[in-house]
Each structure stands twice: as C-alpha cells, then as structure tokens.
Design a protein around this motif. Structure first.
Motif, PDB file in Angstrom:
ATOM      1  N   ASN A  35      15.080 -10.418 -13.511  1.00  0.00           N
ATOM      2  CA  ASN A  35      14.365  -9.733 -14.588  1.00  0.00           C
ATOM      3  C   ASN A  35      14.511 -10.454 -15.922  1.00  0.00           C
ATOM      4  N   TYR A  36      15.745 -10.784 -16.290  1.00  0.00           N
ATOM      5  CA  TYR A  36      15.952 -11.354 -17.620  1.00  0.00           C
ATOM      6  C   TYR A  36      15.616 -12.844 -17.688  1.00  0.00           C
ATOM      7  N   TYR A  37      15.665 -13.548 -16.577  1.00  0.00           N
ATOM      8  CA  TYR A  37      15.250 -14.957 -16.578  1.00  0.00           C
ATOM      9  C   TYR A  37      13.730 -15.061 -16.688  1.00  0.00           C
ATOM     10  N   LEU A  38      13.033 -14.218 -15.931  1.00  0.00           N
ATOM     11  CA  LEU A  38      11.570 -14.246 -15.935  1.00  0.00           C
ATOM     12  C   LEU A  38      10.963 -13.294 -16.954  1.00  0.00           C
ATOM     13  N   ASP A  39      11.829 -12.471 -17.605  1.00  0.00           N
ATOM     14  CA  ASP A  39      11.338 -11.416 -18.497  1.00  0.00           C
ATOM     15  C   ASP A  39      10.313 -10.565 -17.744  1.00  0.00           C
ATOM     16  N   PHE A  40      10.702 -10.179 -16.513  1.00  0.00           N
ATOM     17  CA  PHE A  40       9.757  -9.595 -15.559  1.00  0.00           C
ATOM     18  C   PHE A  40       9.130  -8.297 -16.053  1.00  0.00           C
ATOM     19  N   GLU A  41       9.961  -7.371 -16.517  1.00  0.00           N
ATOM     20  CA  GLU A  41       9.382  -6.082 -16.919  1.00  0.00           C
ATOM     21  C   GLU A  41       8.535  -6.213 -18.182  1.00  0.00           C
ATOM     22  N   ASP A  42       9.075  -6.828 -19.203  1.00  0.00           N
ATOM     23  CA  ASP A  42       8.362  -6.902 -20.488  1.00  0.00           C
ATOM     24  C   ASP A  42       7.113  -7.774 -20.416  1.00  0.00           C
ATOM     25  N   SER A  43       7.220  -8.926 -19.761  1.00  0.00           N
ATOM     26  CA  SER A  43       6.103  -9.870 -19.769  1.00  0.00           C
ATOM     27  C   SER A  43       5.083  -9.632 -18.657  1.00  0.00           C
ATOM     28  N   TYR A  44       5.529  -9.043 -17.538  1.00  0.00           N
ATOM     29  CA  TYR A  44       4.585  -8.854 -16.426  1.00  0.00           C
ATOM     30  C   TYR A  44       4.204  -7.389 -16.241  1.00  0.00           C
ATOM     31  N   ILE A  45       5.195  -6.540 -15.921  1.00  0.00           N
ATOM     32  CA  ILE A  45       4.860  -5.135 -15.655  1.00  0.00           C
ATOM     33  C   ILE A  45       4.194  -4.488 -16.865  1.00  0.00           C
TER      34      ILE A  45
END
Length: 313
Positions: A35-45
């Motif tokens: 999550n924090y490496y890819l910024d998954f929630e903020d940048s994608y979801i």
C-alpha cells in the motif's frame, strides 16, 4: 483492572502460537508495504471517488486482508470446518459489504449541495460524512442483530450495553495519552491537521454563536467512532466469536489496519497493536464501551488541545 489483565494474559496463553503470529505479522507487513510503496489506496482506489467502482475496490481490499488472515488462523489451528460454516460466510460477507459501502459512500456530497442551496457546503459535508454511518453500518447491523443474533439470545447489541468491567483500565490508558497529546499539540504538523473543525462561516449563515456549530461538528466527529467500534470490536469479535471463538480477534486486527491505509504509516502500524488490545478486551468484557472511551477521548482530546493552542496569543 487486575481481572482484565488476567483475561488478556489468558487469551495470549490460549491463542498465541509463534508460527501463527509470525505468519499474520508477515501478511500485515506485506499489505502495508504494497500500500505505502505503491500509494495504492490514495492513488488508485480513491481515484474512483464517487463512482460505482469505488466501494467495489474497497471490498476487494478488505476481503483480501480479512479472508487471508482467517485462512492463516484456520490453517495453523487445524480448523477447516470454518470454511464450511454458513454463519461464517453470512457474518463476514455482511460486514464486508456494508463497510465497503460505508467506505465508498459519496451521496452526502450531493446532500450537502442541495441543503441550504450549498451555502454551507463544507460544514454540512463533514457533518454528514460522519453521520452517514447511521445508514450504512449501524442500521444494517441492527437489522442483522434483530433477525439473527437476538434469536440466539445475544446479551446485547454487539457490546453496546455499558459494563463496568475494565473501565478503570480504559480510563488509565486514556489518561496516559494526555501528556502525549499535549506534547504533540506543540508540533506544527499537528496544528496543520487539528482541529479538524474549520471556520466555514456556518454560524453566521445560521445566525448562531460559533460555539454551537463547533459543538454540532464535534458531536458528529465523535459519533463516527461509534460504528467503527460497533463493527470491528462488536460484530467482528463479539458476534463472530460464535463461529471463530478467540480466533475472531486476529483477522479483525488485519482488516482494521487496512482501513488506516489512507493515513500516515505510523497510524496504520499503531492500529495493529491498538486493535488487538481492544479486540481482546472486548471479547473478555463483551462490551465495546472501553474502546469507545479511548477512541472518542483521544479524538476529542486532540481537538481540544488544538483549539487551546489556537487561542494562544
């Protein structure tokens, strides 16, 4: 207080297995890293905010975090029967669906624009954002309770009945947070985030003193912690213990950490330890009031500290 510490140690002795806890820790670490490496929630979801896919993506994230954790627990405890349990699928699926709807709910933005012709949009947006859980979490859980668990002679609505057991410990934990909150209130980054209340001129529009709009906002802000405790410590621990027993705690903790993925990494990590402690104590006391005391107390404590700092010359 001694009885509650004894309950905590009893739970650890019964539930702790180095291999299981290590596997769960590695699973949580993997989720945090991705999550924090890819910024998954903020940048994608969150790029799908307001779209029908938004709650679906949250469902995928939360279901993955929860069911892998349950699989680990059943694997190390030799409990394959859990996966054949209709009650398990009913309860877990129900919680996942409605919490995902809650996380991806955006109708309050439209309501805020329509009420008062949008003249106090920001104030209403944040108040309704905190109150929408009445429809998306509290009401669905109450329906489930009345239709399923009340018939099973459940003692209360997922721990909502106040109990004195453990309150002294919760009060002590909250008191220990006061110096930390006070120290944090002198930091610029703290004051950049708190108080979460902002001057929106809503009091001028409504023709009331600003302390009234502050009070309304803070009550709405505090309320939002009620459905969180009700679902995670109430439904997923007290309710799910009918299926998983003490094994209900660990999967709840992993899912609980996942709902913090949009926040600073330190908050997400600390939620693991806080979620575990509150989960074990909720299972012991059959009440979520201790968690409510700590959650709302800390939240309002940070608001108050920031307000006091703002009033300094």
């Amino acid at each position: 207080m001694k009885a509650l510490w004894k309950d905590l140690l009893t739970h650890l002795r019964a539930d702790f297995r180095p291999d299981l806890y290590l596997a769960v820790a590695l699973w949580v670490a993997f989720l945090l890293s991705v999550n924090y490496y890819l910024d998954f929630e903020d940048s994608y979801i969150d790029s799908f905010q307001g779209k029908p896919l938004w709650p679906v993506l949250y469902f995928g994230l939360y279901a993955t975090a929860y069911y892998v954790s349950v699989w680990l627990w059943t694997r190390f405890n030799d409990r394959p029967d859990v996966w054949r349990s209709r009650q398990f699928w009913l309860r877990s699926g129900y919680a996942l669906v409605f919490y995902s709807i809650y996380a991806g709910f955006y109708a309050h933005a439209t309501w805020s624009r329509e009420l008062f012709d949008g003249q106090i949009f920001v104030f209403l947006y944040y108040c309704l954002h905190n109150l929408q859980s009445v429809l998306t979490i509290v009401l669905p859980l109450y329906v489930f309770y009345r239709l399923v668990d009340q018939r099973r002679h459940a003692s209360s609505f997922y721990g909502m009945a106040p109990k004195q057991k453990g309150l002294a410990l919760y009060a002590l934990l909250l008191a220990l947070m006061i110096p930390l909150i006070t120290l944090a209130s002198f930091q610029p980054d703290f004051l950049a985030s708190y108080p979460t209340y902002r001057d929106t001129n809503a009091n001028e529009f409504l023709g009331v003193p600003e302390w009234i709009t502050v009070l309304i906002y803070e009550l709405c802000y505090g309320w939002d912690f009620v459905p969180t405790e009700l679902l995670f410590r109430g439904f997923l621990v007290i309710g799910m213990s009918q299926v998983l027993g003490r094994g209900a705690v660990l999967p709840m903790v992993v899912w609980y950490s996942a709902i913090h993925f949009g926040r600073p990494v330190g908050e997400a990590v600390s939620s693991i330890f806080g979620g575990y402690l509150l989960g074990v104590l909720a299972l012991s006391t059959r009440s979520i009031w201790g968690g409510l005391l700590i959650h709302i107390g800390i939240a309002w404590g940070m608001e108050l500290a920031a307000f006091l700092q703002g009033w300094r010359p």
